[in-house]
Design an enzyme around this catalytic site. Structure first.
Site, short mmCIF file in Angstrom:
data_model
loop_
_atom_site.label_atom_id
_atom_site.label_comp_id
_atom_site.label_asym_id
_atom_site.label_seq_id
_atom_site.Cartn_x
_atom_site.Cartn_y
_atom_site.Cartn_z
CB SER A 150 -4.12 -38.04 -10.60
OG SER A 150 -4.84 -37.81 -9.44
CG ASP A 244 -0.42 -33.76 -5.19
OD1 ASP A 244 -1.60 -33.74 -4.78
OD2 ASP A 244 -0.01 -34.60 -5.99
CG HIS A 274 -3.22 -33.43 -7.82
ND1 HIS A 274 -2.55 -34.58 -7.52
CD2 HIS A 274 -4.27 -33.77 -8.59
CE1 HIS A 274 -3.19 -35.60 -8.07
NE2 HIS A 274 -4.24 -35.13 -8.74
#
Length: 307
Positions: A150, A244, A274
């Site tokens: 991320s 995601d 995610h």
């Protein structure tokens, strides 16, 4: 429900950090065993930041040059606002043990107290430090990689761009559902913006904490590596998750890297959202996917991964 009221990043950074730490701690039953774990501090940008060094328990096939193993310099996720060495302890242990690599996890400075490019500068300095201290870390200096999930994937991509042509340029990059474009809307933002681990308000809060409070624009390559120079980059394993919000920009980054002549292998993990590397202790498929990523990443470092 898991991470529901207010998502990952609320309006109060300290409160969000405490909450994320608590959520992550509640998931871990038995940490994945590694040979050793050592916490210490390194000097970066006239301050000290914490790092955690994981050494793997050796199985048969591990070693490279002179019996030295590769190192993954790991940057944790958390929208540049939350996350620390503890929230990502288990994924680091998994990568260490499954890929048979050392891992150096970096506690870079967080926004909004330290807006961009503070995090990227810390991460670049940490990579440099690892390269200069390869002997102390007992690792192969030719096999130092960067990686993260991320926001940490964003920082890995930014650091890889900043280090092109330098002696400490990484040997490879592991980009796990990275955010690479803070400026534009993608279809997956709309489709999965109410996701389990990351919703639209988290993305907006991350953006305003990290960038808007500082001096950079949203399209500056220091915060949106999609707009940077993608030529001559280290080979990348880029992982996206089907469900995601950040899926499309990650896949676009893979395409653009290849167009620029850089080697990028992109894998989309089906049925996951995610944050799946953080739920391996409670989700079998997430665990299997994360183990596979570790093995593929080691294959990439060893020059054995070509698709």
């Amino acid at each position: 429900a898991f991470m529901d009221e207010g998502g990952l990043i609320g309006s109060n950074p300290e409160k969000s950090r405490r909450r994320f730490r608590k959520e992550m701690r509640s998931l871990i039953d038995k940490p994945t065993p590694v040979e050793s774990v050592k916490d210490f501090e390194i000097p970066v940008n006239s301050t000290q930041i914490g790092v955690r060094h994981y050494t793997p328990k050796l199985t048969g096939r591990a070693t490279t040059n002179d019996g030295k193993l590769p190192l993954l310099v790991f940057f944790h996720g958390g929208g540049f606002v939350v996350g620390d060495l503890d929230t990502h302890d288990e994924p680091c242990r998994l990568f260490c043990q499954q890929a048979q690599v050392h891992v150096l996890s970096i506690n870079y400075r967080l926004a909004p107290e330290h807006p961009a490019p503070a995090a990227a500068e810390d991460c670049l300095e940490a990579l440099k430090w690892a390269y200069e201290h390869a002997a102390d870390l007992d690792i192969d200096p030719t096999k130092i990689a960067v990686g993260g999930d991320s926001a940490g994937g964003n920082l890995s991509a930014v650091v890889s761009q900043l280090a092109v042509g330098k002696p400490y340029a990484p040997a490879a990059q592991l980009l796990i559902y990275p955010c690479v474009d803070l400026k534009n809307q993608f279809p997956s933002h709309l489709a999965y913006g109410k996701g389990l681990f990351l919703n639209q308000s988290d993305m907006d809060n991350a953006k305003s904490s990290y960038v808007t409070s500082g001096k950079l624009t949203l399209s500056d390559p220091l915060v949106s590596p999609l707009f940077g120079n993608l030529t001559g980059l280290p080979p990348a394993l880029l992982i996206t998750a089907e469900l995601d919000a950040l899926r499309d920009e990650g896949e676009m980054y893979a395409v653009k890297m290849r167009e620029a002549g850089s080697h990028c292998i992109a894998h989309r993990i089906e049925h996951q959202g995610h944050g799946f590397i953080n739920i391996t202790s409670i989700n079998r498929q997430a665990l299997a996917a994360t183990q596979q990523i570790a093995h593929d990443f080691r294959a990439l470092l060893d020059g054995r991964l070509d698709r």
